[in-house]
Scaffold this active site. Sequence first.
Site, PDB file in Angstrom:
ATOM      1  N   HIS A  49      45.437  33.203  39.738  1.00  0.00           N
ATOM      2  CA  HIS A  49      44.458  32.712  38.759  1.00  0.00           C
ATOM      3  C   HIS A  49      43.969  31.321  39.154  1.00  0.00           C
ATOM      4  CE1 HIS A  49      44.419  35.940  35.808  1.00  0.00           C
ATOM      5  NE2 HIS A  49      45.708  36.080  36.021  1.00  0.00           N
ATOM      6  N   THR A  50      43.936  31.069  40.448  1.00  0.00           N
ATOM      7  CA  THR A  50      43.404  29.796  40.946  1.00  0.00           C
ATOM      8  C   THR A  50      42.003  29.996  41.521  1.00  0.00           C
ATOM      9  OG1 THR A  50      44.497  30.256  43.036  1.00  0.00           O
ATOM     10  CG2 THR A  50      45.648  28.796  41.526  1.00  0.00           C
ATOM     11  N   SER A  82      36.512  62.396  51.497  1.00  0.00           N
ATOM     12  CA  SER A  82      37.901  61.922  51.557  1.00  0.00           C
ATOM     13  C   SER A  82      38.786  63.109  51.174  1.00  0.00           C
ATOM     14  CB  SER A  82      38.109  60.763  50.578  1.00  0.00           C
ATOM     15  OG  SER A  82      38.359  61.250  49.279  1.00  0.00           O
ATOM     16  N   LEU A 145      46.588  46.123  44.715  1.00  0.00           N
ATOM     17  CA  LEU A 145      46.772  45.852  46.147  1.00  0.00           C
ATOM     18  C   LEU A 145      45.446  45.979  46.892  1.00  0.00           C
ATOM     19  CD1 LEU A 145      50.159  47.724  46.562  1.00  0.00           C
ATOM     20  CD2 LEU A 145      49.759  45.281  46.179  1.00  0.00           C
ATOM     21  N   SER A 147      42.874  48.364  47.005  1.00  0.00           N
ATOM     22  CA  SER A 147      42.394  49.556  47.699  1.00  0.00           C
ATOM     23  C   SER A 147      40.866  49.542  47.766  1.00  0.00           C
ATOM     24  CB  SER A 147      42.876  50.814  46.976  1.00  0.00           C
ATOM     25  OG  SER A 147      42.283  50.935  45.701  1.00  0.00           O
ATOM     26  N   ASP A 202      40.210  39.270  47.895  1.00  0.00           N
ATOM     27  CA  ASP A 202      40.612  40.558  48.463  1.00  0.00           C
ATOM     28  C   ASP A 202      39.917  40.812  49.796  1.00  0.00           C
ATOM     29  OD1 ASP A 202      41.603  40.554  45.949  1.00  0.00           O
ATOM     30  OD2 ASP A 202      40.452  42.277  45.226  1.00  0.00           O
TER      31      ASP A 202
HETATM   32  P1  ADP Z   1      42.599  48.114  43.449  1.00  0.00           P
HETATM   33  O1  ADP Z   1      41.535  47.553  44.322  1.00  0.00           O
HETATM   34  O2  ADP Z   1      43.490  47.071  42.887  1.00  0.00           O
HETATM   35  O3  ADP Z   1      43.371  49.231  44.077  1.00  0.00           O
HETATM   36  P2  ADP Z   1      40.302  48.842  41.920  1.00  0.00           P
HETATM   37  O4  ADP Z   1      40.122  49.366  40.541  1.00  0.00           O
HETATM   38  O5  ADP Z   1      39.606  47.598  42.310  1.00  0.00           O
HETATM   39  O6  ADP Z   1      41.864  48.750  42.174  1.00  0.00           O
HETATM   40  O7  ADP Z   1      39.829  49.957  42.954  1.00  0.00           O
HETATM   41  C1  ADP Z   1      40.247  51.274  42.830  1.00  0.00           C
HETATM   42  C2  ADP Z   1      39.044  52.178  43.077  1.00  0.00           C
HETATM   43  O8  ADP Z   1      38.743  52.200  44.481  1.00  0.00           O
HETATM   44  C3  ADP Z   1      39.308  53.609  42.721  1.00  0.00           C
HETATM   45  O9  ADP Z   1      39.000  53.859  41.367  1.00  0.00           O
HETATM   46  C4  ADP Z   1      38.356  54.358  43.645  1.00  0.00           C
HETATM   47  O10 ADP Z   1      37.045  54.361  43.138  1.00  0.00           O
HETATM   48  C5  ADP Z   1      38.348  53.489  44.883  1.00  0.00           C
HETATM   49  N1  ADP Z   1      39.300  53.972  45.913  1.00  0.00           N
HETATM   50  C6  ADP Z   1      40.250  53.242  46.522  1.00  0.00           C
HETATM   51  N2  ADP Z   1      40.936  53.988  47.439  1.00  0.00           N
HETATM   52  C7  ADP Z   1      40.373  55.224  47.412  1.00  0.00           C
HETATM   53  C8  ADP Z   1      40.629  56.451  48.116  1.00  0.00           C
HETATM   54  N3  ADP Z   1      41.613  56.555  49.004  1.00  0.00           N
HETATM   55  N4  ADP Z   1      39.850  57.528  47.828  1.00  0.00           N
HETATM   56  C9  ADP Z   1      38.871  57.437  46.912  1.00  0.00           C
HETATM   57  N5  ADP Z   1      38.609  56.316  46.216  1.00  0.00           N
HETATM   58  C10 ADP Z   1      39.324  55.219  46.444  1.00  0.00           C
HETATM   59 MG    MG Z   2      40.061  46.148  43.696  1.00  0.00          MG
END
Ligand code: ADP
Ligand code: MG
Length: 432
Positions: A49-50, A82, A145, A147, A202
């Site tokens: 939170h910085t 995917s 994390l 994603s 990120d």
């Molecule tokens: P975080 O980034 O913390 O994991 P977010 O809500 O920012 O959470 O991002 C998650 C979103 O990214 C998912 O709802 C999806 O839309 C997308 N996503 C991430 N990895 C995949 C994947 N392997 N296949 C399909 N969508 C993905």
């Molecule tokens: Mg995210």
Amino acid sequence: MTNDAPVFAPALSPQEGTEAATALFREVFEAEPDGVWYAPGRVNIIGEHTDYNGGLALPIALPHRAHLALRRREDRVVRLVSPQTREKVDVMDLDTIGPKGTPGEVAHWASYIAGVAWSLERDGFENLPGFDAALVSCVPLGGGLSSSAALECSAAVAIDEVAHLGLAGTAQEPDDAGRARLVTNCVRTENEMAGAPTGGMDQSASLRCREGHALELDCRDGSVTHVPFDLAAEGLALLVIDTKAKHSLDDGQYGARRAACERAAEILGVELLADIAIEDLPGALERLAATDGDDADELVKRTRHVVTEIDRTRRLVALLQDGQPLRGEKLSEAGRLMDASHESLRVDYECTCPELDVAVEAARAAGAHGARMTGGGFGGSAIALVDADAVHDVARAVAEAYQREGFNPPAFLDAVPAAPAGRLACAAPTHR
Ligand code: ADP
Ligand code: MG
């Protein structure tokens, strides 16, 4: 006692990732990809939170990555697949896609990938080619994390290469200024195409980290320093604990924290709370405590967290840069800084939750050198700095504590600071 072994999310090796993404690409598009590009998820070591206060963060890239097998097209069509969507290939056109909330809005995960091309075109790289791409990611979804950034950044380095933008450099010789520009485009993708209002930590981690290092990121100007943090060489590892708890940030908590920081900065006459030096904190807190509003106590606590957290981050960076092995008193001090960060987030920023608190307490009791929540809080993940050979024992202790508390079973990752986004060994692109 639980008899079930803790569940670890495995990181695909570069070869496994390449093979899986290439196989999916061949199956669906019946052609060879130009290459496979990857981008890691990230976890923040300290500095929470910085970012929106202009302070410091210290993320590492995870060994868990999104892999994107991609082939350039000669038209403007984008086709994506995917494993989760094998039945249905998403098809779109770079001429008609647009931000969320507009007629060109792109659904779900496709926005994180096609959106990068859309953003790069706004950045002056006109008339980019379309592409076919197959995604295989092992970054756990929605666990804090990143994603989502892994998706964007894998698309960014792939498009950079097949469209000859010349921004990313190579894995051996990354072009940091060019990557900073890719970061800006990935952030715009997430903000405008996916509609998620996030900062740049990120994407900076995924594109600008170095193997064996943490990334000191100055969120005010985006400048970075690579800080030695070679956990594997030190016989250490970072246990990431995905609490699986979802206490939504959408209920206004995140916005309320940001608003409190902005109010405190205004009262103190600074642009951002990062402008308050640690020496000046007592005086600043006195001024906030003396304000009339019924939020004085809240402003004091939020400000105390932000300013002390930036100071802890600076101290951990200085410690890691001293050239000595991460052992003995140095390791204890690093652990104390992580513990103090969690306490500050729990007591002053009030953004932990029982699942996060139990995870760090159980990890420490099982021998972790330090442990804290990471990410936005209210759920998501915690981290524990542990001896490499104790990763599974500490995970088991956390899983047992969760069972005692009646929480859902957590998931785990075994992490060391890994490489930034790049290209996996494969045939050279055939299109020029
Ligand atoms: P975080 O980034 O913390 O994991 P977010 O809500 O920012 O959470 O991002 C998650 C979103 O990214 C998912 O709802 C999806 O839309 C997308 N996503 C991430 N990895 C995949 C994947 N392997 N296949 C399909 N969508 C993905
Ligand atoms: Mg995210």
